[in-house]
Design a protein around this motif. Structure first.
Motif, mmCIF file in Angstrom:
data_model
loop_
_atom_site.group_PDB
_atom_site.id
_atom_site.type_symbol
_atom_site.label_atom_id
_atom_site.label_comp_id
_atom_site.label_asym_id
_atom_site.label_seq_id
_atom_site.Cartn_x
_atom_site.Cartn_y
_atom_site.Cartn_z
ATOM 1 N N ASP A 12 0.829 -1.212 0.000
ATOM 2 C CA ASP A 12 0.000 0.000 0.000
ATOM 3 C C ASP A 12 0.861 1.258 0.000
ATOM 4 O O ASP A 12 0.566 2.226 -0.695
ATOM 5 C CB ASP A 12 -0.938 0.010 1.210
ATOM 6 N N ARG A 13 1.943 1.227 0.772
ATOM 7 C CA ARG A 13 2.803 2.407 0.878
ATOM 8 C C ARG A 13 3.560 2.672 -0.415
ATOM 9 O O ARG A 13 3.799 3.813 -0.789
ATOM 10 C CB ARG A 13 3.782 2.249 2.030
ATOM 11 N N PHE A 14 3.990 1.601 -1.093
ATOM 12 C CA PHE A 14 4.773 1.749 -2.317
ATOM 13 C C PHE A 14 4.007 1.241 -3.537
ATOM 14 O O PHE A 14 4.595 0.678 -4.455
ATOM 15 C CB PHE A 14 6.095 0.991 -2.170
ATOM 16 N N SER A 15 2.704 1.478 -3.573
ATOM 17 C CA SER A 15 1.854 0.939 -4.647
ATOM 18 C C SER A 15 2.257 1.450 -6.026
ATOM 19 O O SER A 15 2.114 0.734 -7.012
ATOM 20 C CB SER A 15 0.392 1.254 -4.370
ATOM 21 N N GLN A 16 2.771 2.668 -6.133
ATOM 22 C CA GLN A 16 3.167 3.204 -7.429
ATOM 23 C C GLN A 16 4.495 2.620 -7.904
ATOM 24 O O GLN A 16 4.777 2.620 -9.091
ATOM 25 C CB GLN A 16 3.247 4.739 -7.395
ATOM 26 N N ASP A 17 5.309 2.070 -7.003
ATOM 27 C CA ASP A 17 6.627 1.550 -7.360
ATOM 28 C C ASP A 17 6.686 0.033 -7.487
ATOM 29 O O ASP A 17 7.421 -0.498 -8.316
ATOM 30 C CB ASP A 17 7.674 1.988 -6.321
ATOM 31 N N PHE A 18 5.947 -0.681 -6.619
ATOM 32 C CA PHE A 18 6.055 -2.131 -6.560
ATOM 33 C C PHE A 18 4.678 -2.793 -6.556
ATOM 34 O O PHE A 18 3.750 -2.289 -5.933
ATOM 35 C CB PHE A 18 6.787 -2.575 -5.289
ATOM 36 N N SER A 19 4.596 -3.932 -7.211
ATOM 37 C CA SER A 19 3.354 -4.706 -7.175
ATOM 38 C C SER A 19 3.328 -5.520 -5.879
ATOM 39 O O SER A 19 4.349 -5.690 -5.215
ATOM 40 C CB SER A 19 3.288 -5.653 -8.370
ATOM 41 N N ARG A 20 2.173 -6.046 -5.535
ATOM 42 C CA ARG A 20 2.055 -6.882 -4.339
ATOM 43 C C ARG A 20 2.948 -8.116 -4.440
ATOM 44 O O ARG A 20 3.537 -8.547 -3.459
ATOM 45 C CB ARG A 20 0.609 -7.287 -4.105
ATOM 46 N N GLU A 21 3.043 -8.653 -5.644
ATOM 47 C CA GLU A 21 3.875 -9.848 -5.841
ATOM 48 C C GLU A 21 5.357 -9.534 -5.619
ATOM 49 O O GLU A 21 6.077 -10.313 -5.005
ATOM 50 C CB GLU A 21 3.658 -10.426 -7.245
ATOM 51 N N SER A 22 5.814 -8.381 -6.106
ATOM 52 C CA SER A 22 7.228 -8.034 -5.910
ATOM 53 C C SER A 22 7.528 -7.740 -4.438
ATOM 54 O O SER A 22 8.618 -8.043 -3.961
ATOM 55 C CB SER A 22 7.634 -6.858 -6.798
ATOM 56 N N VAL A 23 6.568 -7.183 -3.713
ATOM 57 C CA VAL A 23 6.747 -6.960 -2.274
ATOM 58 C C VAL A 23 6.849 -8.296 -1.555
ATOM 59 O O VAL A 23 7.685 -8.478 -0.656
ATOM 60 C CB VAL A 23 5.586 -6.111 -1.698
ATOM 61 N N LYS A 24 6.027 -9.271 -1.961
ATOM 62 C CA LYS A 24 6.073 -10.603 -1.359
ATOM 63 C C LYS A 24 7.422 -11.272 -1.603
ATOM 64 O O LYS A 24 8.029 -11.836 -0.698
ATOM 65 C CB LYS A 24 4.941 -11.473 -1.892
ATOM 66 N N VAL A 25 7.919 -11.177 -2.839
ATOM 67 C CA VAL A 25 9.219 -11.764 -3.180
ATOM 68 C C VAL A 25 10.329 -11.089 -2.368
ATOM 69 O O VAL A 25 11.224 -11.768 -1.845
ATOM 70 C CB VAL A 25 9.488 -11.640 -4.698
ATOM 71 N N ALA A 26 10.265 -9.773 -2.238
ATOM 72 C CA ALA A 26 11.285 -9.041 -1.478
ATOM 73 C C ALA A 26 11.263 -9.439 -0.006
ATOM 74 O O ALA A 26 12.323 -9.684 0.594
ATOM 75 C CB ALA A 26 11.068 -7.539 -1.625
ATOM 76 N N SER A 27 10.087 -9.532 0.586
ATOM 77 C CA SER A 27 10.014 -9.895 2.013
ATOM 78 C C SER A 27 10.485 -11.335 2.223
ATOM 79 O O SER A 27 11.187 -11.618 3.194
ATOM 80 C CB SER A 27 8.607 -9.701 2.564
ATOM 81 N N ASP A 28 10.128 -12.241 1.304
ATOM 82 C CA ASP A 28 10.603 -13.625 1.402
ATOM 83 C C ASP A 28 12.121 -13.689 1.319
ATOM 84 O O ASP A 28 12.772 -14.426 2.061
ATOM 85 C CB ASP A 28 9.989 -14.501 0.302
ATOM 86 N N THR A 29 12.702 -12.904 0.410
ATOM 87 C CA THR A 29 14.154 -12.880 0.227
ATOM 88 C C THR A 29 14.853 -12.356 1.478
ATOM 89 O O THR A 29 15.855 -12.927 1.927
ATOM 90 C CB THR A 29 14.527 -12.008 -0.986
ATOM 91 N N ILE A 30 14.326 -11.289 2.059
ATOM 92 C CA ILE A 30 14.921 -10.709 3.266
ATOM 93 C C ILE A 30 14.849 -11.695 4.419
ATOM 94 O O ILE A 30 15.853 -11.939 5.114
ATOM 95 C CB ILE A 30 14.217 -9.382 3.628
ATOM 96 N N LEU A 31 13.689 -12.288 4.645
ATOM 97 C CA LEU A 31 13.538 -13.218 5.763
ATOM 98 C C LEU A 31 14.388 -14.473 5.570
ATOM 99 O O LEU A 31 14.952 -15.001 6.540
ATOM 100 C CB LEU A 31 12.068 -13.575 5.954
ATOM 101 N N LYS A 32 14.519 -14.929 4.337
ATOM 102 C CA LYS A 32 15.361 -16.094 4.063
ATOM 103 C C LYS A 32 16.829 -15.768 4.349
ATOM 104 O O LYS A 32 17.550 -16.572 4.943
ATOM 105 C CB LYS A 32 15.184 -16.548 2.620
ATOM 106 N N ALA A 33 17.275 -14.591 3.947
ATOM 107 C CA ALA A 33 18.662 -14.185 4.196
ATOM 108 C C ALA A 33 18.940 -14.075 5.698
ATOM 109 O O ALA A 33 19.999 -14.505 6.172
ATOM 110 C CB ALA A 33 18.948 -12.848 3.504
#
Length: 105
Positions: A12-33
């Motif tokens: 919601d905060r970055f709706s103009q920059d990122f899709s919901r799917e890209s936010v999900k991928v980013a959060s998964d990547t961060i938590l995995k790291a």
């Protein structure tokens, strides 16, 4: 807050920059790291938030509560979170504000 709520808030905060799917991928990547770093025995520090490290619990002799028999409990590595100063201050100021509201009422 659960992971999906965090992802929704970020999307919601970055709706103009990122899709919901890209936010999900980013959060998964961060938590995995973060998980991989802890699994390797490393330490994670996020300024203003806190640090994650491992506490090592040595092996010990425990008791089976049902039979009373001795049981060998192996060494354990347990994740530990220590909040940063900024986080502690934010949490404590929030508690103080609630207490002041109760007193005024």
């Amino acid at each position: 807050m659960v992971r999906s709520e965090l992802e929704e808030k970020l999307a919601d905060r970055f709706s103009q920059d990122f899709s919901r799917e890209s936010v999900k991928v980013a959060s998964d990547t961060i938590l995995k790291a973060l998980s991989e770093q802890l699994a390797k025995g490393g330490r994670i520090e996020i300024r203003g938030f806190g640090s994650f490290s491992l506490n090592i619990r040595p092996p010990r002799v425990g008791r089976n509560p049902k039979t009373g028999a001795s049981v060998e409990v192996p060494e354990k590595r347990v994740p530990h979170f220590k909040p940063g100063l900024e986080m502690r201050d934010r949490v404590n100021s929030h508690i103080e504000t609630k207490e002041q509201i109760k007193i005024a009422a």
